[in-house]
Design a protein around this motif. Structure first.
Motif, PDB file in Angstrom:
ATOM      1  N   ALA A   1      18.161  27.917  48.010  1.00 52.40           N
ATOM      2  CA  ALA A   1      18.279  29.366  47.835  1.00 52.40           C
ATOM      3  C   ALA A   1      17.286  30.082  48.733  1.00 52.40           C
ATOM      4  O   ALA A   1      17.608  31.099  49.379  1.00 52.40           O
ATOM      5  CB  ALA A   1      18.040  29.737  46.364  1.00 52.40           C
ATOM      6  N   TYR A   2      16.083  29.556  48.799  1.00 56.63           N
ATOM      7  CA  TYR A   2      15.067  30.110  49.706  1.00 56.63           C
ATOM      8  C   TYR A   2      15.558  30.048  51.151  1.00 56.63           C
ATOM      9  O   TYR A   2      15.456  31.035  51.901  1.00 56.63           O
ATOM     10  CB  TYR A   2      13.770  29.326  49.545  1.00 56.63           C
ATOM     11  CG  TYR A   2      12.668  29.714  50.501  1.00 56.63           C
ATOM     12  CD1 TYR A   2      11.772  30.723  50.188  1.00 56.63           C
ATOM     13  CD2 TYR A   2      12.527  29.067  51.728  1.00 56.63           C
ATOM     14  CE1 TYR A   2      10.764  31.087  51.071  1.00 56.63           C
ATOM     15  CE2 TYR A   2      11.518  29.423  52.616  1.00 56.63           C
ATOM     16  CZ  TYR A   2      10.642  30.438  52.278  1.00 56.63           C
ATOM     17  OH  TYR A   2       9.650  30.793  53.158  1.00 56.63           O
TER      18      TYR A   2
ATOM     19  N   LEU B   1      17.822  22.359  56.840  1.00 49.75           N
ATOM     20  CA  LEU B   1      17.405  21.939  58.177  1.00 49.75           C
ATOM     21  C   LEU B   1      17.380  23.130  59.132  1.00 49.75           C
ATOM     22  O   LEU B   1      16.446  23.265  59.951  1.00 49.75           O
ATOM     23  CB  LEU B   1      18.357  20.859  58.697  1.00 49.75           C
ATOM     24  CG  LEU B   1      18.018  20.248  60.060  1.00 49.75           C
ATOM     25  CD1 LEU B   1      16.640  19.595  60.035  1.00 49.75           C
ATOM     26  CD2 LEU B   1      19.090  19.241  60.469  1.00 49.75           C
ATOM     27  N   THR B   2      18.367  24.011  59.007  1.00 50.96           N
ATOM     28  CA  THR B   2      18.414  25.216  59.845  1.00 50.96           C
ATOM     29  C   THR B   2      17.197  26.095  59.594  1.00 50.96           C
ATOM     30  O   THR B   2      16.544  26.586  60.523  1.00 50.96           O
ATOM     31  CB  THR B   2      19.694  26.012  59.558  1.00 50.96           C
ATOM     32  OG1 THR B   2      20.836  25.198  59.833  1.00 50.96           O
ATOM     33  CG2 THR B   2      19.765  27.269  60.419  1.00 50.96           C
ATOM     34  N   CYS B   3      16.872  26.301  58.322  1.00 48.93           N
ATOM     35  CA  CYS B   3      15.703  27.122  57.976  1.00 48.93           C
ATOM     36  C   CYS B   3      14.418  26.475  58.485  1.00 48.93           C
ATOM     37  O   CYS B   3      13.531  27.160  59.012  1.00 48.93           O
ATOM     38  CB  CYS B   3      15.644  27.320  56.463  1.00 48.93           C
ATOM     39  SG  CYS B   3      14.288  28.373  55.914  1.00 48.93           S
ATOM     40  N   PHE B   4      14.304  25.173  58.342  1.00 53.49           N
ATOM     41  CA  PHE B   4      13.113  24.449  58.798  1.00 53.49           C
ATOM     42  C   PHE B   4      12.911  24.638  60.304  1.00 53.49           C
ATOM     43  O   PHE B   4      11.783  24.806  60.779  1.00 53.49           O
ATOM     44  CB  PHE B   4      13.247  22.972  58.461  1.00 53.49           C
ATOM     45  CG  PHE B   4      12.063  22.142  58.885  1.00 53.49           C
ATOM     46  CD1 PHE B   4      10.893  22.141  58.145  1.00 53.49           C
ATOM     47  CD2 PHE B   4      12.122  21.369  60.029  1.00 53.49           C
ATOM     48  CE1 PHE B   4       9.798  21.386  58.535  1.00 53.49           C
ATOM     49  CE2 PHE B   4      11.037  20.604  60.426  1.00 53.49           C
ATOM     50  CZ  PHE B   4       9.871  20.619  59.682  1.00 53.49           C
TER      51      PHE B   4
ATOM     52  N   ARG C   1       7.306  26.182  55.792  1.00 49.11           N
ATOM     53  CA  ARG C   1       8.325  25.199  56.162  1.00 49.11           C
ATOM     54  C   ARG C   1       8.419  24.059  55.144  1.00 49.11           C
ATOM     55  O   ARG C   1       9.400  23.316  55.121  1.00 49.11           O
ATOM     56  CB  ARG C   1       8.033  24.642  57.553  1.00 49.11           C
ATOM     57  CG  ARG C   1       8.039  25.707  58.649  1.00 49.11           C
ATOM     58  CD  ARG C   1       7.696  25.118  60.000  1.00 49.11           C
ATOM     59  NE  ARG C   1       8.845  24.483  60.608  1.00 49.11           N
ATOM     60  CZ  ARG C   1       8.768  23.674  61.674  1.00 49.11           C
ATOM     61  NH1 ARG C   1       7.591  23.377  62.187  1.00 49.11           N
ATOM     62  NH2 ARG C   1       9.853  23.148  62.179  1.00 49.11           N
ATOM     63  N   TRP C   2       7.393  23.927  54.326  1.00 46.37           N
ATOM     64  CA  TRP C   2       7.409  22.873  53.315  1.00 46.37           C
ATOM     65  C   TRP C   2       8.530  23.078  52.302  1.00 46.37           C
ATOM     66  O   TRP C   2       9.005  22.110  51.682  1.00 46.37           O
ATOM     67  CB  TRP C   2       6.063  22.804  52.587  1.00 46.37           C
ATOM     68  CG  TRP C   2       5.728  24.028  51.783  1.00 46.37           C
ATOM     69  CD1 TRP C   2       5.068  25.147  52.194  1.00 46.37           C
ATOM     70  CD2 TRP C   2       6.062  24.246  50.403  1.00 46.37           C
ATOM     71  NE1 TRP C   2       4.963  26.060  51.178  1.00 46.37           N
ATOM     72  CE2 TRP C   2       5.556  25.525  50.055  1.00 46.37           C
ATOM     73  CE3 TRP C   2       6.719  23.487  49.429  1.00 46.37           C
ATOM     74  CZ2 TRP C   2       5.702  26.065  48.786  1.00 46.37           C
ATOM     75  CZ3 TRP C   2       6.872  24.026  48.156  1.00 46.37           C
ATOM     76  CH2 TRP C   2       6.368  25.295  47.847  1.00 46.37           C
ATOM     77  N   ILE C   3       8.981  24.321  52.131  1.00 47.53           N
ATOM     78  CA  ILE C   3      10.043  24.574  51.138  1.00 47.53           C
ATOM     79  C   ILE C   3      11.372  23.982  51.601  1.00 47.53           C
ATOM     80  O   ILE C   3      11.978  23.171  50.881  1.00 47.53           O
ATOM     81  CB  ILE C   3      10.163  26.085  50.836  1.00 47.53           C
ATOM     82  CG1 ILE C   3       8.850  26.608  50.235  1.00 47.53           C
ATOM     83  CG2 ILE C   3      11.333  26.339  49.879  1.00 47.53           C
ATOM     84  CD1 ILE C   3       8.848  28.092  49.965  1.00 47.53           C
TER      85      ILE C   3
ATOM     86  N   SER D   1      17.764  18.221  40.480  1.00 48.90           N
ATOM     87  CA  SER D   1      18.789  18.975  41.209  1.00 48.90           C
ATOM     88  C   SER D   1      18.347  20.413  41.424  1.00 48.90           C
ATOM     89  O   SER D   1      18.638  21.025  42.456  1.00 48.90           O
ATOM     90  CB  SER D   1      20.107  18.955  40.435  1.00 48.90           C
ATOM     91  OG  SER D   1      20.736  17.707  40.521  1.00 48.90           O
ATOM     92  N   GLY D   2      17.633  20.942  40.424  1.00 48.35           N
ATOM     93  CA  GLY D   2      17.165  22.316  40.530  1.00 48.35           C
ATOM     94  C   GLY D   2      16.163  22.523  41.647  1.00 48.35           C
ATOM     95  O   GLY D   2      16.139  23.592  42.283  1.00 48.35           O
ATOM     96  N   VAL D   3      15.325  21.528  41.911  1.00 50.01           N
ATOM     97  CA  VAL D   3      14.377  21.625  43.027  1.00 50.01           C
ATOM     98  C   VAL D   3      15.132  21.822  44.340  1.00 50.01           C
ATOM     99  O   VAL D   3      14.775  22.674  45.163  1.00 50.01           O
ATOM    100  CB  VAL D   3      13.501  20.351  43.101  1.00 50.01           C
ATOM    101  CG1 VAL D   3      12.714  20.309  44.414  1.00 50.01           C
ATOM    102  CG2 VAL D   3      12.540  20.299  41.921  1.00 50.01           C
TER     103      VAL D   3
END
Length: 430
Positions: A63-64, A365-368, A375-377, A55-57
């Motif tokens: 958060a990023y 998805l918005t950040c991606f 973008r991998w994050i 869940s933390g991942v």
């Protein structure tokens, strides 16, 4: 890197990086671990610690994403604002309804925890639990209505004390390591159960995103917001793993599962007797009360903001003489308090977890879509979040089909029926 062409918000905000870090960490730990530990051990047994990591991942990736997209638009408002800026008002409106539902469920979970921890400390039964829950609900609605909904300095002190207590408890438990305690009295689980546990308690990582509603109050957000938010999320993962293992060492798996509503009080009492119980009760009471207060305040502001954009009935935009959105605060506070005394712990936790998994999926998805580096994050958050979401839906189909059906119905209303409801209400007003 996400474009940074808009005018900077400058460095005139009132929230420095230390306060933002404390409030982000406290927003997650404020109520989460107090009610999640027993739930996750019941599901994942010796793999409970891994559930918190999984869940933390998702939480760290999200958060990023929240920080990156907030820095892009340089405005408070969180996911609702992001989608509106992308000219996706329909999705923004639907998401806002789901977020308000998720926050209401979360407040109910915190209120549930407050009532149980205080009642346990004095040996009170169900009536006392309900009285404490109703009492804190009414009290914090009242505080918000008179404009004391965001007590930043007080919250930082509470958060710091709460984290210290939890770290000490976890460290004492680790120092008394006994691997047999991980399965004491319960059946072992397969490693796969960690994913089920992660799904069941994902709401434990809700809270850091409330800082995006205060973005314009943050000092030099372009410089500090991302590293502060991400480091706070990473630290909370560490705290949760430490407490999950440490508390189990002190109390044993069976005791924590059987008394999951007050699991940390059981652990603290085992190691410190009455003094340990008193310290943990005080920590739990202040932490959950602060979490209720800040979540209610932010959710009321969100509802009023959405109503001003005509994505909620105008009734929700009303402010009292203190400049507080009184109607949404009263409505949300009452519904959450009722849920806390009528609902079961697992049902509340898992329903809220599903709502936030959906919301965090949209933000990742918005950040991606906006980012052209790292973008991998957000992609990791999307993939892991989707997998855990599927696991949670499958679990709810088996264990709580009625709760899932109600949640699906409310989600359909938010996504498909929202426009029709708003048009009907507008016609009635005219």
């Amino acid at each position: 890197m996400i474009s940074n062409t808009e005018k900077s918000t400058g460095s005139q905000g009132e929230l420095g990086p230390v306060r933002v870090w404390a409030l982000a960490a406290g927003g997650m730990v404020g109520g989460g671990i107090y009610i999640a530990l027993g739930v996750v051990i019941a599901v994942a047994a010796q793999w409970a610690w891994l559930s918190f990591v999984i869940s933390g991942v998702i939480a760290v990736c999200t958060a990023y994403s929240y920080a990156r997209v907030s820095n892009h638009y340089k405005r408070s408002g969180g996911a609702f604002e992001f989608l509106e800026e992308m000219d996706r008002q329909g999705i923004a409106g639907s998401l806002s309804w789901l977020l308000i539902l998720g926050y209401t469920l979360t407040i109910a979970v915190y209120t549930f925890a407050f009532g149980h921890y205080l009642a346990y400390s004095i040996g009170g039964g169900p009536a006392v639990i309900r009285a404490f829950a109703i009492g804190i609900g009414i009290a914090l609605i009242g505080l918000n209505l008179v404009g004391i909904g965001k007590m930043t300095a007080v919250e930082v002190v509470i958060v710091t004390a709460n984290l210290v207590v939890l770290l000490i408890l976890g460290l004492i438990g680790i120092c008394n390591w006994d691997s047999t305690q991980l399965l004491a009295g319960i059946e072992p689980r397969t490693p796969w159960s960690a994913s089920v546990g992660a799904a069941a308690i994902f709401v434990s990582y809700e809270g850091f995103q409330l800082l995006t509603y205060e973005y314009e109050k943050v000092k030099s957000p372009e410089k500090y917001f991302l590293p502060v938010l991400v480091s706070a999320a990473i630290f909370v993962v560490f705290v949760y793993v430490l407490v999950a293992l440490g508390a189990t060492m002190l109390a044993g798996a069976l005791a924590i599962v059987e008394e999951k509503q007050v699991a940390l009080s059981i652990a603290a009492e085992n190691v410190g007797g009455t003094a340990g119980l008193v310290v943990m009760t005080i920590a739990a009471a202040f932490a959950t009360a602060a979490a209720i207060n800040s979540t209610l305040f932010s959710t009321g502001k969100l509802a009023a903001r959405v109503a001003r954009d005509h994505e909620l009935p105008g009734w929700f935009s009303h402010q009292n003489r203190f400049g507080v959105p009184d109607r949404p605060i009263i409505a949300i506070g009452i519904v959450a308090t009722l849920l806390s005394v009528l609902g079961s712990l697992s049902a509340l936790v898992e329903a809220a977890s599903l709502v936030f998994l959906a919301a965090f999926f949209i933000v990742n998805l918005t950040c991606f879509q906006l980012a052209d580096s790292n973008r991998w994050i957000p992609l990791t958050g999307i993939i892991v979040g989707a997998m855990i979401g599927v696991v949670l839906v499958a679990r709810l189909i088996v264990t709580a089909p009625i709760s899932l059906a109600v949640l699906v119905l409310l989600s359909l209303v938010a996504t498909l029926g929202r426009s029709a409801i708003l048009r009907w209400l507008k016609s009635k007003e005219e």
